[in-house]
Design a protein around this motif. Structure first.
Motif, PDB file in Angstrom:
ATOM      1  N   PHE A 165      21.005  24.825   4.700  1.00 34.69           N
ATOM      2  CA  PHE A 165      21.027  25.319   6.076  1.00 34.69           C
ATOM      3  C   PHE A 165      20.535  24.259   7.063  1.00 34.69           C
ATOM      4  O   PHE A 165      21.051  24.157   8.182  1.00 34.69           O
ATOM      5  N   ASN A 166      19.535  23.474   6.662  1.00 30.98           N
ATOM      6  CA  ASN A 166      19.055  22.413   7.546  1.00 30.98           C
ATOM      7  C   ASN A 166      20.148  21.393   7.850  1.00 30.98           C
ATOM      8  O   ASN A 166      20.207  20.830   8.943  1.00 30.98           O
ATOM      9  N   ASP A 167      21.013  21.170   6.865  1.00 35.12           N
ATOM     10  CA  ASP A 167      22.078  20.174   7.026  1.00 35.12           C
ATOM     11  C   ASP A 167      23.132  20.609   8.034  1.00 35.12           C
ATOM     12  O   ASP A 167      23.802  19.758   8.638  1.00 35.12           O
ATOM     13  N   ILE A 168      23.302  21.912   8.186  1.00 30.84           N
ATOM     14  CA  ILE A 168      24.359  22.399   9.083  1.00 30.84           C
ATOM     15  C   ILE A 168      23.802  22.996  10.373  1.00 30.84           C
ATOM     16  O   ILE A 168      24.541  23.606  11.137  1.00 30.84           O
ATOM     17  N   SER A 169      22.516  22.787  10.606  1.00 26.15           N
ATOM     18  CA  SER A 169      21.902  23.402  11.801  1.00 26.15           C
ATOM     19  C   SER A 169      22.578  22.938  13.086  1.00 26.15           C
ATOM     20  O   SER A 169      22.670  23.694  14.061  1.00 26.15           O
ATOM     21  N   ASN A 170      23.054  21.697  13.097  1.00 27.50           N
ATOM     22  CA  ASN A 170      23.721  21.188  14.297  1.00 27.50           C
ATOM     23  C   ASN A 170      25.128  21.744  14.462  1.00 27.50           C
ATOM     24  O   ASN A 170      25.728  21.621  15.534  1.00 27.50           O
ATOM     25  N   GLU A 171      25.684  22.321  13.384  1.00 24.97           N
ATOM     26  CA  GLU A 171      27.046  22.863  13.451  1.00 24.97           C
ATOM     27  C   GLU A 171      27.075  24.267  14.066  1.00 24.97           C
ATOM     28  O   GLU A 171      28.118  24.728  14.537  1.00 24.97           O
ATOM     29  N   ILE A 172      25.941  24.963  14.012  1.00 22.86           N
ATOM     30  CA  ILE A 172      25.866  26.329  14.531  1.00 22.86           C
ATOM     31  C   ILE A 172      25.583  26.304  16.027  1.00 22.86           C
ATOM     32  O   ILE A 172      24.715  25.578  16.502  1.00 22.86           O
ATOM     33  N   ASP A 173      26.330  27.063  16.767  1.00 24.78           N
ATOM     34  CA  ASP A 173      26.170  27.112  18.218  1.00 24.78           C
ATOM     35  C   ASP A 173      25.025  28.057  18.567  1.00 24.78           C
ATOM     36  O   ASP A 173      25.233  29.221  18.919  1.00 24.78           O
ATOM     37  N   TRP A 174      23.812  27.530  18.495  1.00 22.95           N
ATOM     38  CA  TRP A 174      22.626  28.355  18.732  1.00 22.95           C
ATOM     39  C   TRP A 174      22.583  28.869  20.158  1.00 22.95           C
ATOM     40  O   TRP A 174      22.140  29.999  20.413  1.00 22.95           O
TER      41      TRP A 174
END
Length: 424
Positions: A267-276
């Motif tokens: 999940f840390n690896d894809i944190s930038n992929e999620i539109d928070w």
């Protein structure tokens, strides 16, 4: 006093949504938290928050975002765009129709914003290579992006929110929106046909574009095969949602996890992929919408339309017009979280359930009128401004968008009338 304060905060939040330029998500979510923290309305205690914020919608959005981000990196969309250009050859209008079909299909099953970000560079590459003005072609892309997204539950954030308020499912949107989507697509494309007329020198340049090897666009074949397979399985399960009785968010999130594990990502690896920003923005809007309901504003708005209960044509016309005028300025999701609860009250009080589709059609088509109509409009305008080296103004946008907006909205209104009075 608390109710007045709550309404004031909602007004400030929506004012910033319309006129603010930066930090919309943290400001809107922060204002929503103030309403909850000060207990200005009942029902916003931490233990009740899951009843206010639709985590099924947020989970669906997060899951699909992850899958689409991995799919985007494979080069699939660039491959398809180049293939369309090669198939079109000297027939430039056919090339544009093919690209717009790609835009419509992508926005129907992916994300409107992702579609603009992926397709805009291809539009600019083509117009630069041919020496053409990029404005009409990117404006058409924005318009088709919104039209394509209206066809499915997951096609636009507006539909996602509308589905969560109304309870309408994935198949409901496809069954009720596919026809008007196709008609609106054809109307918009043919309205821009005059810009596709090119001379022989441009036709020669089109032939040179056909020399591009589209296979080089694919960056990872293994990732493409697996991610595309998962994506198609997820879509299939969406269609079977009412049979298998598994929430759409679980389907999307399980698909996202499968893709993550295949690519050996945490999940840390894809944190930038999620539109928070989008997730927190929606969460804040759900809280503010709930506050409006609790203080009675939603019932007050519904009361304005209640006298139209026994006047079907007039009620359809008034609501369609109201939505068509308000959504371009309120923006798709914020506007829907104000108006959809009003429609819910009206349907519960005796209005036809067809009014959900009155809203869906009028609101989706109305997003095209202004840059404020949807976030992808704003992004498209920013990309276009960089490409042409000057500010593409608010007024210019409306000038290009008004005719397609007006004609498709008029056809949408007539389509609803035909369904009610002839189709039954």
């Amino acid at each position: 006093m608390e109710k007045i304060f709550a309404v004031a905060i909602v007004v400030i939040a929506y004012g910033y949504i319309i006129f603010g330029k930066k930090y919309k998500a943290p400001i809107v979510f922060g204002l929503a938290l103030i309403v909850a923290a000060l207990r200005l309305v009942e029902g916003l205690e931490p233990e009740n928050i899951s009843r206010v914020i639709d985590f099924n919608t947020l989970g669906l959005l997060a899951g699909m975002t992850v899958i689409v981000e991995f799919l985007k990196k494979t080069g699939l969309f660039q491959f398809l765009a180049i293939r369309i250009v090669k198939k079109g050859g000297k027939r430039f209008f056919l090339t544009i129709v093919g690209l717009m079909a790609l835009v419509a299909l992508s926005s129907a099953f992916l994300d409107n914003l992702v579609t603009i970000i992926l397709i805009a560079p291809m539009i600019f590459l083509i117009t630069d290579s041919l020496g053409l003005n990029p404005i009409p072609f990117l404006m058409l892309t924005i318009i088709i992006d919104n039209i394509g997204g209206m066809s499915t539950l997951i096609g636009s954030p507006l539909n996602l929110v509308l589905g969560s308020v109304s309870g309408l499912g994935f198949n409901d949107f496809i069954n009720n929106m596919w026809f008007i989507t196709i008609i609106s697509f054809l109307i918009s494309v043919f309205m821009f046909k005059k810009y596709t007329k090119v001379d022989k020198s441009v036709e020669e340049k089109l032939e040179k574009l056909s020399d591009i090897d589209e296979s080089r666009a694919i960056t990872d074949k293994k990732s493409l095969k697996f991610t595309l397979t998962v994506f198609l399985i997820v879509l299939s399960l969406f269609g079977l949602h009412q049979i298998i009785e598994i929430d759409l968010s679980f389907v999307a999130l399980l698909g996202a996890i499968a893709v993550m594990l295949f690519h050996r990502k945490q999940f840390n690896d894809i944190s930038n992929e999620i539109d928070w920003d989008t997730l927190f923005f929606y969460a804040g809007l759900y809280i503010l919408s709930f506050a409006l309901e609790e203080v009675g504003i939603t019932n007050l708005l519904a009361g304005l339309f209640t006298p139209l209960l026994n006047h079907q044509f007039l009620s359809i016309f008034v609501i369609f017009l109201f939505v068509s005028i308000s959504i371009p300025w309120l923006s798709a999701v914020p506007g829907t979280l104000i108006i959809a609860p009003v429609i819910k009250i009206l349907v519960a009080s005796g209005f036809s359930s067809t009014f959900w589709w009155v809203y869906a059609i009028s609101a989706n088509l109305a997003t095209n009128l202004t840059p404020l109509g949807a976030v992808q409009n704003i992004v498209g305008v920013n990309l276009l401004s960089k490409q042409i080296g000057r500010n593409f103004s608010f007024g210019e946008y409306i000038k290009w968008a008004f005719k397609p907006y007006f004609v498709t909205s008029l056809v949408g209104f007539l389509y609803i009338l035909l369904r009610i009075y002839i189709g039954g």
